[in-house]
Motif scaffolding. Structure first.
Motif, PDB file in Angstrom:
ATOM      1  N   MET A   8       0.810  -1.228   0.000  1.00  0.00           N
ATOM      2  CA  MET A   8       0.000   0.000   0.000  1.00  0.00           C
ATOM      3  C   MET A   8       0.839   1.271   0.000  1.00  0.00           C
ATOM      4  O   MET A   8       0.346   2.338  -0.352  1.00  0.00           O
ATOM      5  N   THR A   9       2.106   1.146   0.408  1.00  0.00           N
ATOM      6  CA  THR A   9       2.944   2.347   0.442  1.00  0.00           C
ATOM      7  C   THR A   9       3.485   2.683  -0.947  1.00  0.00           C
ATOM      8  O   THR A   9       4.041   3.744  -1.155  1.00  0.00           O
ATOM      9  N   ILE A  19      -4.395  -1.864   1.869  1.00  0.00           N
ATOM     10  CA  ILE A  19      -3.506  -2.491   2.854  1.00  0.00           C
ATOM     11  C   ILE A  19      -2.468  -3.303   2.081  1.00  0.00           C
ATOM     12  O   ILE A  19      -2.698  -3.662   0.931  1.00  0.00           O
ATOM     13  N   SER A  20      -1.356  -3.548   2.714  1.00  0.00           N
ATOM     14  CA  SER A  20      -0.369  -4.465   2.149  1.00  0.00           C
ATOM     15  C   SER A  20      -0.777  -5.879   2.549  1.00  0.00           C
ATOM     16  O   SER A  20      -1.277  -6.089   3.652  1.00  0.00           O
ATOM     17  N   GLN A  37      -4.395 -12.721   6.871  1.00  0.00           N
ATOM     18  CA  GLN A  37      -4.408 -11.476   7.653  1.00  0.00           C
ATOM     19  C   GLN A  37      -5.478 -10.479   7.203  1.00  0.00           C
ATOM     20  O   GLN A  37      -5.860  -9.589   7.955  1.00  0.00           O
ATOM     21  N   SER A  60      -8.909  -9.843   9.189  1.00  0.00           N
ATOM     22  CA  SER A  60      -8.722  -9.085  10.437  1.00  0.00           C
ATOM     23  C   SER A  60      -8.644  -7.596  10.138  1.00  0.00           C
ATOM     24  O   SER A  60      -9.248  -6.773  10.831  1.00  0.00           O
ATOM     25  N   VAL A  61      -7.894  -7.255   9.099  1.00  0.00           N
ATOM     26  CA  VAL A  61      -7.755  -5.848   8.714  1.00  0.00           C
ATOM     27  C   VAL A  61      -9.127  -5.294   8.306  1.00  0.00           C
ATOM     28  O   VAL A  61      -9.507  -4.187   8.692  1.00  0.00           O
ATOM     29  N   GLN A  94      -6.053 -17.607  11.814  1.00  0.00           N
ATOM     30  CA  GLN A  94      -6.395 -16.192  12.031  1.00  0.00           C
ATOM     31  C   GLN A  94      -7.708 -15.827  11.340  1.00  0.00           C
ATOM     32  O   GLN A  94      -8.444 -14.959  11.812  1.00  0.00           O
ATOM     33  N   GLY A 132      -4.242  -7.336  13.352  1.00  0.00           N
ATOM     34  CA  GLY A 132      -4.794  -7.059  12.024  1.00  0.00           C
ATOM     35  C   GLY A 132      -5.881  -5.998  12.092  1.00  0.00           C
ATOM     36  O   GLY A 132      -5.911  -5.063  11.278  1.00  0.00           O
ATOM     37  N   ALA A 162      -4.475  -2.643  12.494  1.00  0.00           N
ATOM     38  CA  ALA A 162      -3.981  -2.114  11.220  1.00  0.00           C
ATOM     39  C   ALA A 162      -5.133  -1.526  10.417  1.00  0.00           C
ATOM     40  O   ALA A 162      -5.030  -0.428   9.855  1.00  0.00           O
ATOM     41  N   GLU A 171       4.456 -11.995  12.960  1.00  0.00           N
ATOM     42  CA  GLU A 171       4.324 -11.781  11.518  1.00  0.00           C
ATOM     43  C   GLU A 171       3.202 -10.797  11.188  1.00  0.00           C
ATOM     44  O   GLU A 171       3.291 -10.062  10.201  1.00  0.00           O
ATOM     45  N   GLN A 172       2.168 -10.780  12.026  1.00  0.00           N
ATOM     46  CA  GLN A 172       1.113  -9.784  11.819  1.00  0.00           C
ATOM     47  C   GLN A 172       1.667  -8.382  12.083  1.00  0.00           C
ATOM     48  O   GLN A 172       1.323  -7.428  11.375  1.00  0.00           O
ATOM     49  N   ASP A 228       3.884  -7.668   8.892  1.00  0.00           N
ATOM     50  CA  ASP A 228       3.253  -7.455   7.589  1.00  0.00           C
ATOM     51  C   ASP A 228       2.086  -6.474   7.613  1.00  0.00           C
ATOM     52  O   ASP A 228       1.873  -5.751   6.640  1.00  0.00           O
ATOM     53  N   SER A 229       1.304  -6.500   8.687  1.00  0.00           N
ATOM     54  CA  SER A 229       0.107  -5.641   8.703  1.00  0.00           C
ATOM     55  C   SER A 229       0.366  -4.288   9.368  1.00  0.00           C
ATOM     56  O   SER A 229      -0.429  -3.373   9.203  1.00  0.00           O
ATOM     57  N   TRP A 256       5.368  -3.024   7.924  1.00  0.00           N
ATOM     58  CA  TRP A 256       5.609  -2.884   6.472  1.00  0.00           C
ATOM     59  C   TRP A 256       4.773  -1.732   5.900  1.00  0.00           C
ATOM     60  O   TRP A 256       5.330  -0.809   5.278  1.00  0.00           O
ATOM     61  N   PRO A 257       3.455  -1.708   6.160  1.00  0.00           N
ATOM     62  CA  PRO A 257       2.692  -0.541   5.666  1.00  0.00           C
ATOM     63  C   PRO A 257       2.861   0.708   6.543  1.00  0.00           C
ATOM     64  O   PRO A 257       2.257   1.738   6.231  1.00  0.00           O
ATOM     65  N   LEU A 259       1.914   1.674   9.736  1.00  0.00           N
ATOM     66  CA  LEU A 259       0.635   2.184  10.238  1.00  0.00           C
ATOM     67  C   LEU A 259       0.739   2.640  11.693  1.00  0.00           C
ATOM     68  O   LEU A 259       1.637   2.237  12.428  1.00  0.00           O
TER      69      LEU A 259
END
Lengths: 275, 312
Positions: free
Chosen positions: A106-107, A114-115, A121, A124-125, A155, B61, B64, B88-89, B92-93, B96-97, B99
């Motif tokens: 996303m960046t 979102i990435s 995952q 959840s986002v 998850q 998540g 994020a 890892e969440q 990656d969530s 990496w972005p 937030l």
């Protein structure tokens, strides 16, 4: 503006053509799942979602999360056709300095919410975005596309539980049920069925459709929109590699790009398809 | 060193101060809210609090997702579950972005004591330190905790803030000004420098007092920000005192000691010793018994200082 189903089908075909071209140019990537999700992505970006390519951060926009991030070529094609960025950029996929990463970042890419890429995952986002929508009293909707193999991740079920708990009726998940994952058939690797009763038991409104049928996708989205209190999951039966005969149902095309010859053959087939 | 305050209590109070004034602050917990003290805010502003149950990966998540909608999101649970369980969440969530998620964990380190190894997070800093974009802070006491939480709320980006269960002595004065990435000298000295944070600050002060009686003058630096680390303060201490001892309530592999060692070897190598858990799991005992067993008391630090000075 409402588009006809025929127009949408033509856009989906265009997206498939772009997926094949992009992956061939990149020399790597995931054609099978990109092709299976193409119709759902078309329906969302060209009919269902409220969004504005000129104002990608518009707070009222509907959000789309591609949790099965390896299929992002389908989303990149849709974003380009909507006008988020130049179509020419598509041919830089996976290359040095390209904003179009192998998995969604996303960046780097305008229009991504979102990435993702590490499976499990995204739902959840999506829950977080849906909670924010309720909290801010905005009526946007959140769509999440997951793979069928992806829901083997624990998850996903944590997220499923929380979406029902917080009554996230502004959340709609798709399962791209193309029945294949890297190592083979989903039912052989780790069976995920019965999906209907699992999601029902988790408190979701469950719809089951042909996920490569535009009318059925649209109808399911309208039904989801009108559902109160419960999140909706659309179990979308699809064909991996849909639209290209020699890729359909072939597990080998999960993560292998077409050769130049395969590309030509695929493009010919897609162009000859009667819509 | 008179009053004692648990850093988690200072966190709970600070959220109660900040959140009612800022509706963009959202607090998430994973069924530990009464222990992490986020329950204090939950009672006052229930609309700004969401419990995610015993599901840390999902909580991260969701944090994020909320952060992409302009929310300042605090996630809390015990340190081991809020870091390693959902590493890892976080990678990656959140990182990496890049937030705006503040991961504030409590019950870190050996000082959860009797709960034993499963609950003693002594590797969390090493793990999180490998992630780009994140700021890592281990406050020294209740006063610093308040300032760190307030600063994190007003500073964009991912944070990992590590708090304890036990009551820590108050070290800093109320008018102390916290700056991200800026170490603070708590005590001047010229023979060696102890670089510590969190609970180990008070043990380091004990060590300095023991050594003072023997005519050894020790500098103490509170390195509450581990990332980005204050390189200048480390190099200056190495140049001026010639011996460095680190003290942390954490494994000696890759945490504060590792971070300081990296700066020293590349800039100004001097004799060094890392105090912490030397590649073991903990076990059930009182916090004091554990510090003694793992050679992390003021007495042990004093001994390490002497040995390190001898290597100059």
């Amino acid at each position: 503006m409402a588009k006809s189903v025929i127009e949408l089908k033509k856009i989906a075909r265009k997206i498939r053509v772009l997926i094949i071209k992009m992956l061939t140019e990149a020399g790597s990537g995931h054609p099978g799942g990109s092709l299976s999700i193409a119709d759902i992505i078309t329906a969302l970006y060209f009919e269902i979602m409220n969004h504005d390519p000129k104002n990608p951060k518009w707070p009222q926009r509907d959000r789309f999360i591609l949790s099965k991030g390896h299929c992002v070529p389908a989303q990149y094609a849709a974003l380009a056709l909507c006008g988020y960025f130049d179509e020419e950029l598509l041919m830089t996929l996976r290359k040095f300095n390209s904003p179009l990463q192998g998995h969604p970042d996303m960046t780097r890419t305008t229009g991504l919410e979102i990435s993702s890429g590490s499976l499990g995952q995204g739902l959840s986002v999506g829950c977080g975005m849906a909670i924010a929508g309720k909290y801010d009293q905005k009526d946007y909707r959140v769509y999440v596309a997951m793979g069928d193999g992806e829901i083997q991740e624990g998850q996903v079920w944590e997220a499923a539980m929380s979406a029902a708990h917080y009554k996230l009726d502004n959340l709609c998940a798709f399962i791209d049920y193309n029945k294949l994952q890297i190592d083979g058939k989903v039912e052989d690797i780790m069976n995920v069925s019965p999906l209907q009763s699992k999601w029902t038991a988790f408190g979701w409104n469950v719809l089951e459709i042909d996920g490569n049928n535009m009318e059925e996708i649209l109808n399911a989205c309208y039904k989801a929109k009108n559902t109160k209190d419960n999140p909706t999951v659309i179990i979308a039966h699809t064909t991996k590699g849909k639209g290209v005969s020699f890729m359909e149902g072939v597990v080998g095309f999960h993560g292998v790009a077409p050769t130049k010859e395969e590309c030509e053959k695929a493009l010919k087939e897609l162009q000859e398809e009667v819509i | 060193m008179n009053d004692k305050v648990a850093t988690r209590d200072a966190y709970g109070k600070t959220l109660q101060k900040l959140a009612p004034k800022n509706p963009n602050i959202i607090v998430l917990d994973a069924d530990c809210s009464s222990s992490t003290r986020t329950s204090w805010l939950a009672k006052e502003c229930p609309q700004q609090f969401f419990n995610f149950g015993i599901a840390e990966a999902n909580m991260i998540g969701a944090a994020a997702g909320l952060a992409t909608c302009n929310k300042i999101v605090f996630t809390s649970t015990f340190a081991i579950f809020g870091s390693a369980r959902c590493f890892e969440q976080i990678r990656d969530s959140v990182c990496w972005p890049n937030l705006n998620v503040k991961i504030v964990v409590t019950h870190a380190g050996l000082s959860v004591g009797e709960d034993g190894a499963s609950h003693q997070a002594i590797e969390d800093i090493s793990l999180i330190r490998t992630l780009p974009n994140i700021t890592i802070i281990v406050p020294a006491d209740g006063i610093e905790t308040e300032k760190v939480i307030a600063k994190a709320a007003e500073t964009y980006g991912p944070f990992y803030i590590r708090l304890g269960r036990a009551k820590f002595p108050i070290i800093l004065s109320k008018d102390y000004k916290f700056q991200i990435g800026k170490a603070v000298t708590l005590r001047e000295g010229c023979d060696a420098t102890i670089i510590a944070n969190g609970l180990m600050i008070s043990e380091s002060i004990k060590a300095a007092e023991i050594l003072e009686k023997k005519g050894i003058s020790v500098r103490i630096i509170n390195m509450s920000t581990i990332k980005p680390i204050d390189k200048e303060a480390i190099i200056k201490a190495a140049k001026e005192t010639g011996a460095i001892i680190t003290a942390e309530e954490h494994t000696i592999l890759g945490g504060l000691g590792g971070a300081v060692a990296e700066v020293l070897v590349e800039n100004f190598p001097v004799p060094m010793k890392r105090i912490g858990v030397a590649d073991f799991f903990g076990f059930s005992a009182t916090p004091d018994e554990l510090l003694e067993y793992f050679h992390m008391t003021g007495q042990d630090i004093a001994q390490a200082v002497k040995e390190t000075i001898d290597k100059k």
